[in-house]
Enzyme design. Structure first.
Site, PDB file in Angstrom:
ATOM      1  N   SER A 171       0.714  -1.454  -0.345  1.00  0.00           N
ATOM      2  CA  SER A 171       0.064  -0.193   0.100  1.00  0.00           C
ATOM      3  C   SER A 171       1.096   1.591  -0.056  1.00  0.00           C
ATOM      4  O   SER A 171       1.485   1.343  -0.760  1.00  0.00           O
ATOM      5  CB  SER A 171      -0.375  -0.340   1.240  1.00  0.00           C
ATOM      6  OG  SER A 171      -2.271   0.646   1.203  1.00  0.00           O
ATOM      7  N   ASP A 267      -9.119  -2.849  -6.784  1.00  0.00           N
ATOM      8  CA  ASP A 267      -8.376  -2.537  -5.937  1.00  0.00           C
ATOM      9  C   ASP A 267      -9.679  -1.847  -4.338  1.00  0.00           C
ATOM     10  O   ASP A 267      -9.884  -0.957  -4.518  1.00  0.00           O
ATOM     11  CB  ASP A 267      -7.335  -1.411  -5.825  1.00  0.00           C
ATOM     12  CG  ASP A 267      -6.029  -1.475  -4.459  1.00  0.00           C
ATOM     13  OD1 ASP A 267      -7.276  -1.001  -3.786  1.00  0.00           O
ATOM     14  OD2 ASP A 267      -5.280  -1.522  -4.393  1.00  0.00           O
ATOM     15  N   HIS A 334      -6.666  -5.702  -1.390  1.00  0.00           N
ATOM     16  CA  HIS A 334      -5.908  -4.576  -1.338  1.00  0.00           C
ATOM     17  C   HIS A 334      -4.465  -5.588  -0.691  1.00  0.00           C
ATOM     18  O   HIS A 334      -4.921  -5.660   0.753  1.00  0.00           O
ATOM     19  CB  HIS A 334      -6.134  -3.462  -0.291  1.00  0.00           C
ATOM     20  CG  HIS A 334      -4.866  -2.282  -0.681  1.00  0.00           C
ATOM     21  ND1 HIS A 334      -4.785  -1.364  -1.559  1.00  0.00           N
ATOM     22  CD2 HIS A 334      -4.449  -2.026   0.495  1.00  0.00           C
ATOM     23  CE1 HIS A 334      -4.028  -0.613  -1.424  1.00  0.00           C
ATOM     24  NE2 HIS A 334      -3.799  -0.438  -0.382  1.00  0.00           N
TER      25      HIS A 334
END
Length: 391
Positions: A171, A267, A334
């Site tokens: 991330s 995502d 994610h």
């Protein structure tokens, strides 16, 4: 004697349990404080380091933790009382798994490397560098200094002798891995094989449901608050506004170091925050849909599909370059490389009948290239998790 034997037995069991969990103790980098390389609250930066062994003793994975960003004094102040803004609140031990896993069975290519997880406490993807500290809020915007202090410390601990190295992240940490990739390459020996891996860090310069770009204004605030401009790749900032250089699609074209991108076309963080952020979804019409795509209306699904189209266009600098790798599945997820289950497990996501661990390992060692794009709909891949995942 019997009690002593029992005590030793208990310690042995405890040691086995700790080793079995892959728990790695925290290292506080107190020496960095004098350099001004600190978390938002001024506390020392930190990382977890599991030493390599055997054939992996001179190989290194530096993995940057994720955790979003803060855009103003209020949101950064909120972080000060959590592990996202202070090392005082970080867990003392961290279980390594996925790309950091220490078991050959689940991480065959990297299990015996030196594996480091760099904790994230600056709110800027390790790009902040503001000298002044406002006496009213006592916030330190020093992410870039934290990054350099950690790397310098690891170099002193043996990374200067690296033969193979990976800079990776999840991330916001994956974005940091992209932004600092070429710098990381430049620091290490010229003879070393150095590559970067981004897991859910390919945040796109996308349009939201109103046709605007909420994420651009969001990143603009991050860059301004943290003084990030001077820490972003000059190859990008020399051509466009600094906030645009927070988007990988504008940084990757001029990157010299090989990059592998792991991302979900749908995502889950980007569906919630790039496509349908709460700030622009005034009527909360997307509240249920963006959490579970099965709850989307036909019109919303069409918009979600349009987001995938935007993602595909943004990824063109990746799949147009042979040295780069791409694992783009159609999951609503994610960060997919952080657990053994999704990294290499039997029930983990696959693209072209290949799991993430195999794709990345083959690419790194040059056994085979991997640039694969999944089938086009959010329900087409049966290996995707049944519910949205955000490791």
């Amino acid at each position: 004697m019997g009690r002593l034997k029992q005590c030793w037995s208990s310690l042995l069991v405890l040691a086995v349990l700790v080793i079995g969990t892959g728990a790695v103790p925290i290292t506080y980098l107190q020496s960095a404080v004098a350099k001004g390389a600190v978390c938002l609250d001024g506390s020392a930066p930190a990382y977890h380091f599991d030493k390599g062994f055997g054939s992996g003793v001179n190989n290194w994975i530096v993995h940057m933790e994720g955790g979003g960003w803060c855009t103003d004094v209020a949101s950064c102040n909120e972080r000060k009382g959590t592990m996202k803004g202070s090392s005082k609140f970080m867990n003392k031990d961290f279980g390594f798994s996925g790309i950091l896993g220490g078991k050959q069975s689940t991480n065959p290519d990297f299990y015996n490397w030196n594996r480091i997880k760099v904790r994230y406490c600056d709110g800027s993807s390790f790009t902040g560098n503001v000298e002044a500290v406002n006496p009213a809020n006592k916030l330190f915007f020093r992410g870039a200094r934290v990054w350099r202090a950690v790397v310098d410390d690891l170099m002193a601990k043996g990374m200067k002798n690296a033969q193979n190295a990976i800079l990776s992240g999840c991330s916001a940490g994956a974005l940091a891995a992209i932004l600092h990739c070429d710098t990381f390459r430049a620091i290490l020996p010229r003879t070393a094989s150095v590559k970067c891996v981004s897991d859910a860090g390919y945040f796109i310069h996308g349009k939201d449901i109103t046709g605007g770009s909420y994420i651009q204004s969001y990143y603009s605030k991050v860059v301004a608050l943290h003084g990030s401009a001077k820490s972003l790749p000059v190859s990008c900032t020399s051509k466009m506004k600094p906030e645009l250089c927070f988007f990988p699609q504008y940084v990757v074209p001029s990157m010299r170091t090989p990059l592998f991108v792991i991302n979900a076309a749908f995502d889950s963080w980007q569906i919630k925050n790039v496509l349908a952020p709460t700030a622009v979804d005034k009527g909360k019409e997307w509240k249920n849909c963006k959490l579970d795509l099965k709850k989307c209306s036909a019109a919303q699904l069409k918009t979600v599909q349009g987001f995938r189209d935007q993602m595909m266009r943004a990824l063109s600098p990746v799949h147009s370059t042979p040295s780069r790798g791409l694992f783009l599945d159609s999951c609503h997820a994610h960060c997919q490389g952080g657990s053994a289950a999704s990294w290499s497990g039997d029930k983990g996501p696959q693209v072209a009948n290949t799991r993430i661990a195999k794709a990345v390992g083959n690419w790194f060692y040059g056994r085979s290239a991997f640039q694969k794009i999944d089938c086009p709909s959010p329900t087409c891949n049966p290996t995707c998790p049944a519910i949205s995942t955000e490791d």
